[in-house]
Design a protein around this motif. Structure first.
Motif, PDB file in Angstrom:
ATOM      1  N   ARG A   6      -2.342  -9.051   1.969  1.00 28.55           N
ATOM      2  CA  ARG A   6      -2.004 -10.341   2.638  1.00 28.55           C
ATOM      3  C   ARG A   6      -1.549 -10.485   4.067  1.00 28.55           C
ATOM      4  O   ARG A   6      -0.593  -9.627   4.552  1.00 28.55           O
ATOM      5  CB  ARG A   6      -0.963 -11.181   1.677  1.00 28.55           C
ATOM      6  CG  ARG A   6      -1.546 -11.253   0.408  1.00 28.55           C
ATOM      7  CD  ARG A   6      -0.437 -12.044  -0.521  1.00 28.55           C
ATOM      8  NE  ARG A   6      -1.040 -12.041  -1.956  1.00 28.55           N
ATOM      9  CZ  ARG A   6      -0.505 -11.282  -2.978  1.00 28.55           C
ATOM     10  NH1 ARG A   6       0.243 -10.180  -2.682  1.00 28.55           N
ATOM     11  NH2 ARG A   6      -1.030 -11.512  -4.308  1.00 28.55           N
ATOM     12  N   ALA A   8       0.082 -10.987   7.766  1.00 25.51           N
ATOM     13  CA  ALA A   8       1.557 -11.498   8.193  1.00 25.51           C
ATOM     14  C   ALA A   8       1.426 -12.873   8.461  1.00 25.51           C
ATOM     15  O   ALA A   8       0.115 -13.627   9.032  1.00 25.51           O
ATOM     16  CB  ALA A   8       1.695 -10.677   9.482  1.00 25.51           C
ATOM     17  N   ALA A  10       1.057 -15.217   6.140  1.00 28.56           N
ATOM     18  CA  ALA A  10       0.435 -15.647   4.899  1.00 28.56           C
ATOM     19  C   ALA A  10       1.689 -16.313   3.865  1.00 28.56           C
ATOM     20  O   ALA A  10       2.956 -16.207   4.259  1.00 28.56           O
ATOM     21  CB  ALA A  10      -0.202 -14.674   4.051  1.00 28.56           C
ATOM     22  N   LEU A  12       4.134 -17.437   1.573  1.00 25.23           N
ATOM     23  CA  LEU A  12       5.080 -16.398   0.334  1.00 25.23           C
ATOM     24  C   LEU A  12       4.632 -16.503  -0.789  1.00 25.23           C
ATOM     25  O   LEU A  12       4.455 -17.639  -1.477  1.00 25.23           O
ATOM     26  CB  LEU A  12       6.599 -16.798   0.471  1.00 25.23           C
ATOM     27  CG  LEU A  12       7.568 -16.093  -0.256  1.00 25.23           C
ATOM     28  CD1 LEU A  12       7.527 -14.398   0.566  1.00 25.23           C
ATOM     29  CD2 LEU A  12       9.042 -16.476  -0.269  1.00 25.23           C
ATOM     30  N   GLN A  13       4.270 -15.354  -1.520  1.00 24.02           N
ATOM     31  CA  GLN A  13       3.938 -15.349  -3.083  1.00 24.02           C
ATOM     32  C   GLN A  13       5.202 -14.824  -3.709  1.00 24.02           C
ATOM     33  O   GLN A  13       5.927 -13.897  -3.613  1.00 24.02           O
ATOM     34  CB  GLN A  13       2.838 -14.120  -3.057  1.00 24.02           C
ATOM     35  CG  GLN A  13       1.536 -14.397  -2.091  1.00 24.02           C
ATOM     36  CD  GLN A  13       0.812 -15.624  -2.581  1.00 24.02           C
ATOM     37  OE1 GLN A  13       0.366 -15.739  -3.826  1.00 24.02           O
ATOM     38  NE2 GLN A  13       0.480 -16.527  -1.545  1.00 24.02           N
ATOM     39  N   ARG A 248       1.505  -3.312   1.927  1.00 21.92           N
ATOM     40  CA  ARG A 248       2.253  -4.355   1.409  1.00 21.92           C
ATOM     41  C   ARG A 248       3.733  -4.151   1.444  1.00 21.92           C
ATOM     42  O   ARG A 248       4.119  -2.987   1.115  1.00 21.92           O
ATOM     43  CB  ARG A 248       1.732  -4.774   0.010  1.00 21.92           C
ATOM     44  CG  ARG A 248       0.361  -5.303  -0.002  1.00 21.92           C
ATOM     45  CD  ARG A 248      -0.442  -4.946  -1.523  1.00 21.92           C
ATOM     46  NE  ARG A 248       0.315  -5.927  -2.386  1.00 21.92           N
ATOM     47  CZ  ARG A 248       0.221  -5.731  -3.806  1.00 21.92           C
ATOM     48  NH1 ARG A 248      -0.824  -4.934  -3.994  1.00 21.92           N
ATOM     49  NH2 ARG A 248       0.888  -6.658  -4.544  1.00 21.92           N
ATOM     50  N   ARG A 275      10.676 -14.649   4.870  1.00 19.03           N
ATOM     51  CA  ARG A 275       9.521 -15.175   5.466  1.00 19.03           C
ATOM     52  C   ARG A 275       9.925 -14.795   7.131  1.00 19.03           C
ATOM     53  O   ARG A 275       8.874 -14.517   7.781  1.00 19.03           O
ATOM     54  CB  ARG A 275       9.471 -16.772   5.610  1.00 19.03           C
ATOM     55  CG  ARG A 275       9.124 -17.125   4.179  1.00 19.03           C
ATOM     56  CD  ARG A 275       9.260 -18.727   4.090  1.00 19.03           C
ATOM     57  NE  ARG A 275       8.830 -19.350   2.755  1.00 19.03           N
ATOM     58  CZ  ARG A 275       9.823 -19.545   1.764  1.00 19.03           C
ATOM     59  NH1 ARG A 275      10.947 -19.753   2.224  1.00 19.03           N
ATOM     60  NH2 ARG A 275       9.398 -20.207   0.816  1.00 19.03           N
ATOM     61  N   THR A 280       5.497 -11.211   2.657  1.00 19.67           N
ATOM     62  CA  THR A 280       4.743 -12.100   1.964  1.00 19.67           C
ATOM     63  C   THR A 280       4.892 -12.129   0.339  1.00 19.67           C
ATOM     64  O   THR A 280       3.960 -13.245  -0.279  1.00 19.67           O
ATOM     65  CB  THR A 280       3.343 -11.903   2.505  1.00 19.67           C
ATOM     66  OG1 THR A 280       2.804 -10.854   2.276  1.00 19.67           O
ATOM     67  CG2 THR A 280       3.278 -12.368   3.842  1.00 19.67           C
ATOM     68  N   GLU A 281       5.490 -11.177  -0.098  1.00 19.68           N
ATOM     69  CA  GLU A 281       5.615 -11.053  -1.631  1.00 19.68           C
ATOM     70  C   GLU A 281       6.937 -10.742  -1.878  1.00 19.68           C
ATOM     71  O   GLU A 281       7.736  -9.773  -1.364  1.00 19.68           O
ATOM     72  CB  GLU A 281       4.578 -10.051  -2.120  1.00 19.68           C
ATOM     73  CG  GLU A 281       3.174  -9.947  -1.760  1.00 19.68           C
ATOM     74  CD  GLU A 281       2.509  -8.802  -2.145  1.00 19.68           C
ATOM     75  OE1 GLU A 281       2.237  -8.607  -3.628  1.00 19.68           O
ATOM     76  OE2 GLU A 281       1.977  -7.802  -1.527  1.00 19.68           O
TER      77      GLU A 281
END
Length: 306
Positions: A6, A8, A10, A12-13, A248, A275, A280-281
């Motif tokens: 993903r 940068a 993106a 937040l998952q 990741r 964030r 992002t995860e």
């Protein structure tokens, strides 16, 4: 199937730990929980790995153990990670399924490859494989594995798994395992293999992430340590001729009374920090604050709504 990192910036998952230990250790409830979590909007579901809880452990839990309470009482009841993920795979369709993290060196690569490949196929290519070294010597002793040399054993495990997932024929000769040239017909759904994420909180561990993993299983800690350790992985990846931008970061947050993040509500400011750092995860583990499976789902709904 292949997965792409993903970028940068993106969105937040948000991931969620499956009910696996302590008061939430109810294998029969995993399917219901996983379905509800996916419906709420969680994009990944995770398991951990605890093999043994000795009465007088040689090592204190690094998350805040004391001589009086060497590890959380929740660890005394712990369901099998493979069974838990299989139950979740059967009832979900989009959420990725991950491990944060298996104590890699205590497992045989041939048996592990068979189990992980089966899970990847059962989930139609949604598996994220996560390994760490663990922290409890007794788990190594109980499984017949020496504590010394565990880092090298993990390296050899990764080499053996790559051979079993991609070799034709598959074969491996290393310091720990010898696998004779063999036909392996069962192949992962993801090409060439499931993503491999590594945990750890030392410079050597982060250098290993940069050299050969697909990402880092991080834990909540002060920002300077998160960024400092991450820089080690980025530098190691560049030195190894790999693109650091493909790595990741999955940040694990365990709200727990008596810590800097005491309640589920305290997770929300942590998400803002994630964030800001370009993470992002995020994986949220509610085992220490939820009374039961239904309460965990209630708290999960509040996280999504917040």
């Amino acid at each position: 199937m292949t997965t792409t990192p993903r970028p940068a910036g993106a969105p937040l998952q948000l991931g969620l730990a499956l009910p696996q230990y302590g008061a939430l250790a109810d294998p029969a409830a995993v399917g219901r929980f996983a379905t509800a979590a996916e419906d709420l909007g969680f994009t990944s579901l995770w398991v951990g790995d605890r093999i043994l809880t000795p009465l007088e452990p040689s090592d204190l839990y690094p998350g805040g153990g004391t001589p009086e309470h060497p590890y959380p009482r929740e660890f005394e009841t712990f369901a099998d990670p493979f069974t838990t993920l299989a139950a979740a795979a059967a009832v979900t369709r989009t959420a990725r399924l991950g491990m944060s993290a298996l104590t890699g060196p205590v497992y045989s690569p041939v048996l592990l490859a068979r189990a992980l490949t089966s899970l990847d196929l059962a989930s139609s290519g949604r598996l994220d494989v996560g390994f760490g070294l663990g922290w409890l010597r007794e788990e190594y002793f109980a499984t017949g594995v020496p504590w010394e040399g565990r880092g090298q054993r993990l390296e050899d495990l990764l080499d053996a798994l790559d051979a079993l997932w991609t070799g034709d024929p598959a074969e491996h000769t290393g310091p720990q395992w010898r696998i004779a040239p063999s036909t392996v017909g069962l192949r992962p759904a993801q090409d060439p293999r499931p993503p491999v994420l590594l945990g750890g909180f030392s410079p050597p561990a982060l250098a290993r992430v940069g050299r050969r993993a697909d990402g880092w299983l991080a834990g909540w800690m002060p920002e300077q340590y998160l960024t400092g350790l991450w820089s080690v992985a980025i530098e190691a990846a560049a030195k190894a001729g790999r693109d650091p931008g493909t790595l990741r970061r999955v940040l694990r947050i365990n709200p727990r009374p008596g810590t800097a993040v005491e309640t589920a509500a305290d997770v929300l400011p942590c998400l803002d920090v994630a964030r800001e750092l370009g993470i992002t995860e995020v994986l949220v583990d509610l085992h220490y604050v939820a009374k039961d499976v239904d309460h965990a789902l209630e708290l999960a709904g509040e996280l999504i709504a917040g």
